[in-house]
Design an enzyme around this catalytic site. Structure first.
Site, PDB file in Angstrom:
ATOM      1  N   LYS A  81       6.324   0.249  -8.600  1.00 59.13           N
ATOM      2  CA  LYS A  81       5.605  -0.595  -7.647  1.00 59.13           C
ATOM      3  C   LYS A  81       5.048  -1.816  -8.380  1.00 59.13           C
ATOM      4  CE  LYS A  81       2.058  -0.095  -3.982  1.00 59.13           C
ATOM      5  NZ  LYS A  81       1.077   0.821  -3.373  1.00 59.13           N
ATOM      6  N   SER A 156       1.414   1.233   1.677  1.00 58.27           N
ATOM      7  CA  SER A 156       1.762  -0.023   1.035  1.00 58.27           C
ATOM      8  C   SER A 156       2.938   0.086   0.062  1.00 58.27           C
ATOM      9  CB  SER A 156       0.550  -0.549   0.272  1.00 58.27           C
ATOM     10  OG  SER A 156       0.237   0.316  -0.806  1.00 58.27           O
ATOM     11  N   SER A 180      -0.806   5.467   0.878  1.00 62.27           N
ATOM     12  CA  SER A 180       0.212   4.474   0.537  1.00 62.27           C
ATOM     13  C   SER A 180       1.442   5.036  -0.169  1.00 62.27           C
ATOM     14  CB  SER A 180      -0.395   3.371  -0.325  1.00 62.27           C
ATOM     15  OG  SER A 180      -1.076   2.454   0.498  1.00 62.27           O
TER      16      SER A 180
END
Lengths: 494, 476
Positions: A81, A156, A180
Site C-alpha cells: 500500500k 481504503s 480498511s
C-alpha cells in the site's frame, strides 16, 4: 498445460521456487506481464517497480543457486500500500501533497518482507492517507473492482485488495484503521486480516489514526495469510506500542478443525441494516462451521450502535495532529509564492489535501477544541472503553465472533461519493474491532446474484490471531467456496 | 497606593542526556546545522517516538531535589500548533499528568529563608531553531535542537520581588548543576526563564492581571525585566488604567519590556494524549534507586562545609554556589590543606588568577593537590605568603608542583639564623643613620632594616625571623 504462475498461491509458488521448478525471475516476470495485461482495467498500482523487482528476483535466484535459505517467502511477488515507507520508489499516500515523495528509510514491515525473500512489484492505490472506503479518494486514480469494473474495490486499501484478487501480486500489505483491510477484502473476494493492535510494528506506516492503525496482509487463501503474519508480526523497539510478546507459528493453527470452538453471533449485527443476500451467506457460513464441530452461541455487543460515531471522533482527532506535519516545510509539495508561514500552510494544505482529508482534519480539530474536548473526544474515549468491555464480556461466552464484513457488496463507483455519512456506514461491522484492538479477518463466503463477493468476518480475542485463523481455515477448507478468477479479468487470465 | 508583586516562574531546562528525547540522535548543540537529525526528529512520514529513559531519570532526579511527588503513572500529550521550528506541528509534552508535582525549594534573600512552591515539572521536547536573512528574505531551520529533552519547571505564584526571582533562579541552577542534568548555559538557551507578573494592592488577596515576560538571556536580565514590569504595572494602576493580559519580550538594549502577543491571539493547543507512546510508569523501586543515587545538594553541602571545615556561612555559600569550585575545595582539603586557608586561596588569589587568565575551575592547570602542597609549604615555613602569591601564576603556567618550582627557582625561605645575622650586621654597618634612629627610640627604623633584608634576599628571608634578628642586633 500447467497452471499459470500468477494463479498459484504464495505458498505453492514459494515451494516451486525453492524446488527450482520455477525461478524467482520467472515468477516476477509472469506477474509483471499480468500487471501489464490487466492493470489498465483494474488500476491497482500507482507505481510498478519492474527493474528493481527483476533485480531482486535475480538476487533470490542466485541465493538459491548457492544453496542458501532465501527466506520463508522466497521469490513471492508482493505489493505494498502506498503509505508503507520504502526507500525504493515513492511513498505518496496517494496524495498530491506527497506526490513524488521518497522516504529516507524502509518501514519495519518492508525490512521484514525483504528479509523473508519477497519481491516487491510496486506500490498500490488507496484512498488518500487511508481516508475512505472506496479508493475514490485517491489523488492518482480510482481502482476498479476486478469482479465488476463499474464497482469500487472498497477502501481504503482498495489497490491492495484488487491487486491480490486480480492476481497482480500473490500477497499485498494494507493498513486497517476502521476496516480498511477487511472491507476491501470482502468487496474484492480475497482474504484480508487486521492483526491485534500492537502485533505488527507501525514504524514506517504513515499514520492516519495512531491508536487504531494496524498493518495486515491480503492473500488469496488463509494459509498465505498465516505465512505473511509469521513474517510481519513481532516486537519492534522503534514502535513503543508494539507488543513485546512471542509470535507463534500461525500455520500451526491451520488444523481444518473447529471442534469445541464456541462461535459467537452478536445479535446487534444481524439487524435490518444487513442486506438479505449477505445475511443468507453468513447464515450458511455459520452452518459450515457448525458442521465442522463449532458450537454456536448468541452474544451481545450492546454499544455497537455508538461505534461509528466514536470512531469518527477518535480517528479524526488523531488524524488532525498526524497530518499537521504535511506542511511543505521539510518535504512534500509546498505552495509557491507565499508571504508568511500562515499563508504557506493554508495554501499548501488547501492545494495538497483532497476534500475528504480536509473534512476529517477539520472534524478532528473541532472535537479537540477548547470547550468541545470533553463533550466529544473525552466522551468518545469513554465509549471506546465500553466497546472494549463489550468484547471482553462476549469473549467469556465464545472463542471467536462471526459477523458479516460489510452490510452490502461493493457499490458502484460514484454512488456514495457525495454522501460521506453513507460511505462511513460501509465500515459499520469492522470499526469495533479497531476500537477494541482485536484481531479480525475477512474471507470470501460466496458471490451474490449480481456476481459480487461477500465477506465473512471472524473476530478474536487480542493476540489470539491463531484462533481466528483456525476458524477461517476450517471454513475455507470445508465450505466448498472457491470464487475462482474474477469475472472482469477472466479473459486476460486464460 | 502601595502594591505587592505576585510572581510565578516557568523555567525550561535542556537536559544533558547523550541522545535526544524521542530518537537516537546526539544531543549536541555545537554541531553544524542539521547534522544531528534523523527521520524521527525531522517528523518524516511514518516515524514514531521512543521515550529516552535517561531523560525520565533526569527529570525524576530534579523532581526529587525539588521535593516533588513523583507520579507513579504519567503520560505524554500532544500540544498542537503550527510553526516551522516544530517538525510535526505538534510538540510532545505533558498536559494534565506531569512527571513531578507539588514540591518546593527554599531560597535565601537578605539572610532570610523563603519557601517557593513548585507546581509541577514536566518533560517535553525542544523545538528547532529558525534563522532569517534580511537581505534575501529567506528563512532557515536548524533541526539539531528539535527533540532535545526539555524539563519545564513551574512555580506557584509565591515570588514577591525581582530579588526573590533572582534567588530562585540561582538556587535552581545550583541544584541542576549538582545533579549534573543540564549544562545550565543561559546564553546558549539551556536554561530559559519566563516570569508571570502581576501586582495587587498591598494587603489584598485577589490576583491582578498578569503579564508574561519572555526572551530574557540572563538571570540578571530577568531580574531587571521584572523590576521594570512591576514599575510599568504600578504606573498603569496609579494612573487609573488596567493591565492587559499580554506576553512581553525583554529588550535588553533599551531596558524595557515590549508587547509580543495579546490574549486574543492566545493559542488553543488542543492537547490530547500521545497515542504513539505508552504511559510512563515510575514504580517505587525505580524512584528509590534514583533517590539513592542523588548527589549531595547545595544546601546540605553548605551546612557540612561550615561544620566539617569550619567555614563561615558567607564563605560556604560562595563556595557551594559553583559545584565545580566546591568540588575543587573539597579535593584540596582532602589533599591535606586546612579548610579555612583553602577557601581563602580559592576565593581570593586563585579566583583572581582565573579571571585574569579567563580560565575555568573545570580546566584549571593547578590541581587541588598542588594547591594543598603550596598551602603546606606556607604552613611549615618553607615559603612566605608573599612568595606563594608569586608562585601561584607560575604553577598555573607551568603546571608544575609548587615544591619543585621552589627548588628550581631557589625560592625557599631563608630561616638560617647565622646567614640572616651576618646580613643584619652588614646592614647596620652600612646604614648608621637608621640604626641611630632606632637607638633613639624610633620603632619605624626596625621596619627599614627588615625591608632591606627582604630586598636583599628577594623576599626569601623568613619575615618573623628577620624581625627578631634585627631587633636583637640593634639592641646590642
Amino acid at each position: 498445460m500447467s497452471e499459470p504462475i500468477h494463479l498459484k498461491s504464495a505458498h505453492s509458488l514459494r515451494d516451486a521456487i525453492r524446488a527450482k521448478e520455477i525461478s524467482a525471475r520467472e515468477a516476477a516476470e509472469a506477474y509483471l506481464d499480468h500487471i501489464d495485461a490487466v492493470d489498465g482495467d483494474v488500476r491497482a498500482y500507482t507505481d510498478v517497480w519492474r527493474e528493481p523487482a527483476l533485480a531482486r528476483a535475480d538476487a533470490i535466484d542466485s541465493q538459491l543457486a548457492k544453496g542458501e535459505d532465501a527466506g520463508p517467502l522466497a521469490g513471492v511477488p508482493i505489493g505494498l500500500k502506498d503509505l508503507i515507507c520504502t526507500t525504493e520508489g515513492t511513498t505518496a499516500c496517494c496524495s498530491e501533497l506527497l506526490k513524488g515523495f521518497r522516504s529516507p528509510y524502509d518501514a519495519t514491515v518492508a525490512e521484514k518482507l525483504y528479509a523473508a525473500g519477497t519481491v516487491v512489484l510496486g506500490k498500490l492505490n488507496m484512498d488518500e492517507f487511508a481516508m475512505g472506503s472506496s479508493t475514490e479518494n485517491s489523488s492518482v486514480v480510482t481502482t476498479r473492482n476486478p469482479w465488476n469494473l463499474d464497482c469500487v474495490p472498497g477502501g481504503s486499501s482498495g489497490g491492495s485488495a484488487a491487486a491480490v484478487s486480480a492476481h497482480e501480486c500473490a500477497i499485498s500489505l494494507g493498513s486497517d484503521t476502521g476496516g480498511s483491510i477487511r472491507q476491501p477484502a470482502a468487496c474484492c473476494g480475497c482474504v484480508g486480516m487486521k492483526p491485534t493492535y500492537g502485533r505488527v510494528s507501525r514504524y514506517g506506516l504513515v499514520a492516519f489514526a495512531s491508536s487504531l492503525d494496524q498493518i495486515g496482509p491480503f492473500s488469496r487463501d488463509v494459509e498465505d495469510c498465516a505465512l505473511t503474519l509469521n513474517t510481519i508480526c513481532g516486537h519492534d523497539r522503534r514502535d513503543s506500542t508494539s507488543a513485546n510478546l512471542e509470535v507463534p507459528d500461525f500455520t500451526t493453527s491451520l488444523t481444518g478443525d473447529v471442534k469445541g470452538v464456541r462461535v459467537g453471533l452478536p445479535k446487534e449485527y444481524f439487524t435490518d441494516a444487513l442486506g438479505v443476500e449477505i445475511r443468507a451467506k453468513i447464515d450458511s457460513a455459520v452452518k459450515v462451521l457448525e458442521s465442522c464441530g463449532a458450537e454456536v452461541v448468541e452474544v451481545s455487543l450492546p454499544h455497537t450502535e455508538y461505534a461509528v460515531a466514536t470512531y469518527y471522533i477518535i480517528c479524526t482527532a488523531e488524524a488532525s495532529a498526524n497530518l499537521a506535519r504535511f506542511d511543505g516545510v521539510r518535504y512534500g509539495n509546498r505552495a509557491p509564492d507565499t508571504q508568511s508561514p500562515e499563508e504557506m500552510y493554508k495554501k499548501t494544505k488547501s492545494a495538497g489535501f483532497g476534500a475528504e482529508v480536509q473534512r476529517r482534519i477539520l472534524l478532528g480539530t473541532y472535537v479537540l477544541s477548547s470547550g468541545y474536548y470533553d463533550a466529544y473526544y473525552l466522551k468518545a474515549q469513554k465509549v471506546r472503553t465500553l466497546i472494549k468491555q463489550d468484547f471482553d464480556a462476549a469473549f467469556e461466552k465464545c472463542d471467536v465472533i462471526v459477523t458479516p464484513t460489510t452490510p452490502t457488496p461493493a457499490f458502484r463507483i460514484g454512488e456514495k461519493s457525495d454522501d460521506p455519512l453513507s460511505m462511513y456506514l460501509s465500515d459499520i461491522y469492522t470499526i469495533s474491532a479497531n476500537l477494541g484492538g482485536n484481531p479480525a479477518i475477512s474471507l470470501p463466503c460466496g458471490l451474490t446474484e449480481s456476481g459480487l463477493p461477500a465477506g465473512l468476518q471472524i473476530i478474536g480475542r487480542p493476540f489470539e490471531e491463531g484462533a481466528v485463523l483456525q476458524s477461517a481455515y476450517a471454513f475455507e477448507q470445508n465450505s466448498g467456496i472457491d470464487l475462482g478468477v474474477p469475472t472482469a479479468i477472466a479473459e486476460s487470465v486464460s | 497606593m502601595t502594591y505587592e508583586p505576585v510572581i510565578g516562574m516557568e523555567v525550561h531546562v535542556e537536559l544533558s542526556t547523550q541522545s535526544k528525547v524521542f530518537c537516537g540522535c546526539s544531543n549536541d548543540f555545537h554541531a553544524p546545522a542539521n547534522s544531528n537529525v534523523c527521520p524521527v526528529c525531522l517528523g518524516m512520514p511514518g516515524v514514531l517516538p521512543v521515550l529516552n529513559g535517561r531523560a525520565v531519570e533526569y527529570s525524576v532526579l530534579v523532581g526529587l531535589a525539588l521535593n516533588c511527588t513523583i507520579s507513579r503513572w504519567s503520560k505524554m500529550d500532544r500540544k498542537n500548533y503550527f510553526y516551522p521550528d516544530l517538525a510535526k506541528n505538534y510538540q510532545i509534552s505533558q498536559y494534565d499528568l506531569p512527571l513531578c508535582h507539588d514540591g518546593f525549594i527554599d531560597i535565601e534573600v537578605d539572610g532570610k529563608t523563603k519557601r517557593i512552591g513548585i507546581t509541577r515539572a514536566h518533560l517535553e521536547e525542544d523545538t528547532a531553531r529558525n534563522s532569517h536573512t534580511v537581505a534575501g528574505r529567506e528563512s532557515g531551520v536548524d533541526f539539531n535542537r528539535c527533540g532535545v529533552p526539555l524539563l519545564e519547571i513551574v512555580t506557584e505564584p509565591d515570588i514577591r520581588s525581582a530579588d526573590e526571582a533572582y534567588a530562585y533562579l540561582s538556587s535552581l541552577k545550583q541544584i541542576l548543576q549538582y545533579l549534573d542534568v543540564s549544562d545550565c548555559n543561559m546564553e546558549e538557551g539551556s536554561i530559559r526563564a519566563e516570569a508571570n507578573i502581576s501586582i495587587r494592592p498591598t494587603g489584598t488577596e485577589p490576583f491582578g492581571t498578569k503579564t508574561e515576560v519572555k526572551n530574557v538571556a540572563s538571570f540578571s536580565g530577568t531580574q531587571k525585566a521584572i523590576e521594570y514590569e512591576i514599575k510599568r504595572q504600578t504606573k498603569i494602576l496609579d494612573d487609573g488604567g488596567t493591565v492587559d493580559q499580554v506576553t512581553m519580550g525583554w529588550d535588553a538594549d533599551r531596558g524595557v519590556t515590549v508587547t509580543q502577543r495579546s490574549k486574543e491571539s492566545a493559542h488553543d493547543y488542543r492537547y490530547f494524549p500521545e497515542p504513539d507512546l505508552t504511559p510512563i510508569v515510575v514504580d517505587e523501586a525505580w524512584e528509590t534507586r534514583l533517590r539513592k543515587s542523588m548527589p549531595e545538594l547545595p544546601q546540605v553541602r553548605r551546612a557540612r562545609f561550615m561544620e566539617e571545615h569550619g567555614l563561615s556561612e558567607y564563605d560556604a555559600s560562595i563556595l557551594i554556589a559553583d559545584k565545580a569550585a566546591a568540588d575543587y575545595f573539597e579535593q584540596t582539603v582532602s589533599a591535606g590543606a586546612p579548610g579555612k586557608l583553602a577557601a581563602n586561596w580559592i576565593m581570593g588569589d586563585l579566583q583572581a588568577l582565573m579571571t585574569e587568565k579567563q580560565g575555568t575551575i573545570n580546566a584549571l592547570p593547578i590541581t587541588p593537590g598542588h594547591l594543598a602542597e603550596m598551602i603546606g609549604l606556607i604552613e611549615d615555613g618553607s615559603i612566605s605568603g608573599k612568595i606563594a602569591k608569586d608562585l601561584l601564576p607560575e604553577m598555573y603556567d607551568s603546571e608544575k608542583a609548587p615544591g619543585d618550582l621552589v627548588k628550581e627557582k631557589g625560592l625557599a625561605q631563608i630561616s638560617d639564623t647565622s646567614v640572616l645575622e651576618q646580613m643584619g650586621a652588614d646592614l647596620i654597618e652600612a646604614n648608621p643613620g637608621p640604626a641611630e634612629d632606632f637607638r633613639n627610640g624610633s620603632e619605624r627604623a626596625i621596619g627599614f632594616f627588615v625591608g632591606q633584608m627582604m630586598k636583599a634576599t628577594k623576599g626569601q628571608a623568613n619575615p618573623k625571623l628577620a624581625n627578631e634578628i634585627m631587633r636583637k642586633l640593634l639592641q646590642q
